[in-house]
Design an enzyme around this catalytic site. Structure first.
Site, short mmCIF file in Angstrom:
data_model
loop_
_atom_site.label_atom_id
_atom_site.label_comp_id
_atom_site.label_asym_id
_atom_site.label_seq_id
_atom_site.Cartn_x
_atom_site.Cartn_y
_atom_site.Cartn_z
N ARG A 146 -2.18 -14.28 6.56
CA ARG A 146 -2.87 -15.18 5.63
C ARG A 146 -2.79 -16.57 6.22
O ARG A 146 -1.70 -17.08 6.47
CB ARG A 146 -2.22 -15.14 4.24
CG ARG A 146 -2.70 -16.27 3.34
CD ARG A 146 -2.31 -16.13 1.91
NE ARG A 146 -3.12 -15.10 1.24
CZ ARG A 146 -3.22 -14.99 -0.08
NH1 ARG A 146 -2.59 -15.81 -0.88
NH2 ARG A 146 -3.96 -14.03 -0.59
N HIS A 194 -11.92 -13.22 2.14
CA HIS A 194 -10.78 -12.54 1.51
C HIS A 194 -11.17 -11.07 1.28
O HIS A 194 -11.29 -10.64 0.14
CB HIS A 194 -10.43 -13.25 0.20
CG HIS A 194 -9.09 -12.90 -0.36
ND1 HIS A 194 -8.20 -12.07 0.30
CD2 HIS A 194 -8.47 -13.27 -1.52
CE1 HIS A 194 -7.10 -11.96 -0.43
NE2 HIS A 194 -7.24 -12.66 -1.54
N GLN A 249 -9.17 -8.62 -1.12
CA GLN A 249 -9.41 -8.86 -2.55
C GLN A 249 -10.66 -8.12 -3.03
O GLN A 249 -10.68 -7.51 -4.10
CB GLN A 249 -9.58 -10.37 -2.80
CG GLN A 249 -9.89 -10.71 -4.24
CD GLN A 249 -8.73 -10.41 -5.17
OE1 GLN A 249 -7.62 -10.83 -4.92
NE2 GLN A 249 -8.98 -9.67 -6.25
N ASP A 291 -13.36 -18.02 -9.74
CA ASP A 291 -12.11 -18.26 -9.01
C ASP A 291 -11.77 -19.73 -9.20
O ASP A 291 -12.60 -20.53 -9.66
CB ASP A 291 -12.32 -17.91 -7.52
CG ASP A 291 -11.04 -18.00 -6.69
OD1 ASP A 291 -9.94 -18.06 -7.28
OD2 ASP A 291 -11.14 -18.01 -5.44
N CYS A 349 -9.82 -13.12 -9.17
CA CYS A 349 -8.82 -12.65 -8.20
C CYS A 349 -7.42 -13.12 -8.55
O CYS A 349 -6.45 -12.50 -8.12
CB CYS A 349 -9.21 -13.10 -6.79
SG CYS A 349 -9.17 -14.89 -6.56
N ARG A 376 -4.95 -4.18 -6.34
CA ARG A 376 -4.64 -4.68 -4.99
C ARG A 376 -3.74 -3.67 -4.26
O ARG A 376 -3.91 -3.45 -3.07
CB ARG A 376 -3.94 -6.06 -5.07
CG ARG A 376 -4.78 -7.21 -5.61
CD ARG A 376 -5.99 -7.53 -4.74
NE ARG A 376 -5.66 -7.82 -3.36
CZ ARG A 376 -5.23 -8.99 -2.90
NH1 ARG A 376 -5.11 -10.01 -3.70
NH2 ARG A 376 -4.95 -9.15 -1.61
N1 CP Z 1 -5.64 -12.87 -5.31
C1 CP Z 1 -4.70 -13.16 -4.39
O1 CP Z 1 -4.90 -13.03 -3.17
O2 CP Z 1 -3.52 -13.57 -4.93
P1 CP Z 1 -2.28 -14.19 -4.15
O3 CP Z 1 -2.70 -15.54 -3.63
O4 CP Z 1 -1.20 -14.29 -5.18
O5 CP Z 1 -1.92 -13.27 -3.02
N1 NVA Z 2 -10.03 -19.16 -3.29
C1 NVA Z 2 -8.60 -19.03 -3.50
C2 NVA Z 2 -8.21 -17.60 -3.55
C3 NVA Z 2 -6.75 -17.36 -3.83
C4 NVA Z 2 -6.39 -15.90 -3.85
C5 NVA Z 2 -7.88 -19.76 -2.40
O1 NVA Z 2 -8.28 -19.65 -1.23
O2 NVA Z 2 -6.92 -20.46 -2.70
#
Ligand code: CP
Ligand code: NVA
Length: 308
Positions: free
Chosen positions: A108, A135, A138, A226, A265, A293
């Site tokens: 990540r 993502h 997700q 989101d 998400c 997930r």
């Molecule tokens: N939706 C998602 O990816 O959540 P986290 O940031 O908690 O992993």
């Molecule tokens: N768009 C958000 C998603 C988090 C799971 C971010 O990138 O922070």
């Protein structure tokens, strides 16, 4: 040929469909079993996943860890703040080392080029656990949730409200692969990635940017939103003001189909992009989406090892 999962297109529509079916089957087969109990067939016995987080996570971190336990393997979590990556060791060298110690790597991070570079130098599969661009893990859970709630993907009308971010880019990518349509309700200046839109349209999806939030939501089968400020973005009053009309509230939901689902998400900023009444309301499937997930990660992990 190593199977990396950096975007949904790395798998393609048929494999995405197969992964969703696998997730549904495995989820049903272990209903009521304690979450840490391995599945009877332990398909990834002896395998280790190394997870590298350069950004925060609750769901991705826990779901990948539990997924590996259920598949009979194990997971190790590395935070960039206390690894050598955070002190300047290169992505390439990190890829070489983790490839010798683990069987699969999840990253990540911010810049999507970093996950591509990791995949380039790794000799084991690499999974994108979120970048600023996309993502895909997700969206596997989102598609699974929608199907589980009785909706077929081809022809589905999905409405997105809010910021044109990484999650939306992957929804748009999925639309091209799975043949559903996306009504993108975003204010000017916050559009999703144009290349993802072009690819989805080339794949036969109807992708429309609609500036009027009520019109974007009208008649939709699924409403998705989101956070307005993603990880790594500065808190900007101007952006929050531009987003305000796109809040998912009861009025907006009332314009969608009567049986429309609400997805997010998570994490949510209650009272900003969505009201409590929608999050906690009868059309919300966000807790199934969060649980899914785990089930989606398991199928992604099985796919990178050629088991699907
Ligand atoms: N939706 C998602 O990816 O959540 P986290 O940031 O908690 O992993
Ligand atoms: N768009 C958000 C998603 C988090 C799971 C971010 O990138 O922070």
């Amino acid at each position: 040929m190593i199977r990396h999962f950096l975007n949904l297109g790395d798998a393609g529509g048929d494999a995405v469909a197969a992964m969703i079916n696998d997730a549904l089957d495995r989820k049903a087969a272990r209903a009521g079993v304690p979450k840490g109990t391995p599945d009877a067939d332990t398909p990834l016995a002896g395998h280790v996943l190394a997870m590298v987080f350069e950004k925060s996570s609750t769901r991705t971190r826990v779901s990948f860890d539990i997924a590996m336990r259920q598949l009979g393997g194990a997971a190790i979590t590395l935070d960039s703040s206390n690894t050598q990556l955070g002190r300047g060791e290169t992505i390439a060298d990190t890829a070489r080392v983790l490839s010798r110690m683990a069987d699969v790597i999840m990253l990540r991070t911010d810049d999507h080029a970093k996950v591509e570079e990791l995949a380039h130098f790794a000799t084991v599969p690499v999974i994108n656990g979120l970048t600023d661009l996309s993502h895909p893990c997700q969206i596997m859970a989102d598609l699974l949730t929608v199907i589980e709630h009785g909706k077929a993907l081809p022809g589905l009308e999905v409405a997105w409200l809010g910021d044109g971010n990484n999650v939306l880019n992957s929804i748009v990518e999925a639309a091209g692969l799975m043949k559903f349509n996306v009504r993108i309700g975003v204010p000017e200046g916050y559009d999703p990635d144009a290349a993802y839109i072009a690819a989805a349209q080339a794949g036969g999806a109807n992708i429309k940017i609609i500036r009027d939030p009520a019109e974007a939501a009208r008649g939709a089968d699924v409403i998705v939103t989101d956070t307005w400020i993603s990880m790594g973005q500065a808190h900007a009053e101007a952006k929050l003001a531009a987003m305000a009309p796109y809040q998912v509230n009861d009025t907006l939901m009332a314009g969608a189909k009567a049986d429309a689902l609400f997805l997010h998400c998570l994490p949510a900023h209650r009272g900003e992009e969505v009201t409590d009444s929608v999050m906690d309301g009868p059309q919300s499937v966000i807790w199934d989406e969060a649980e899914n997930r785990i089930h989606a990660q398991k199928s992604i992990l099985r796919w990178v090892f050629g088991q699907i």
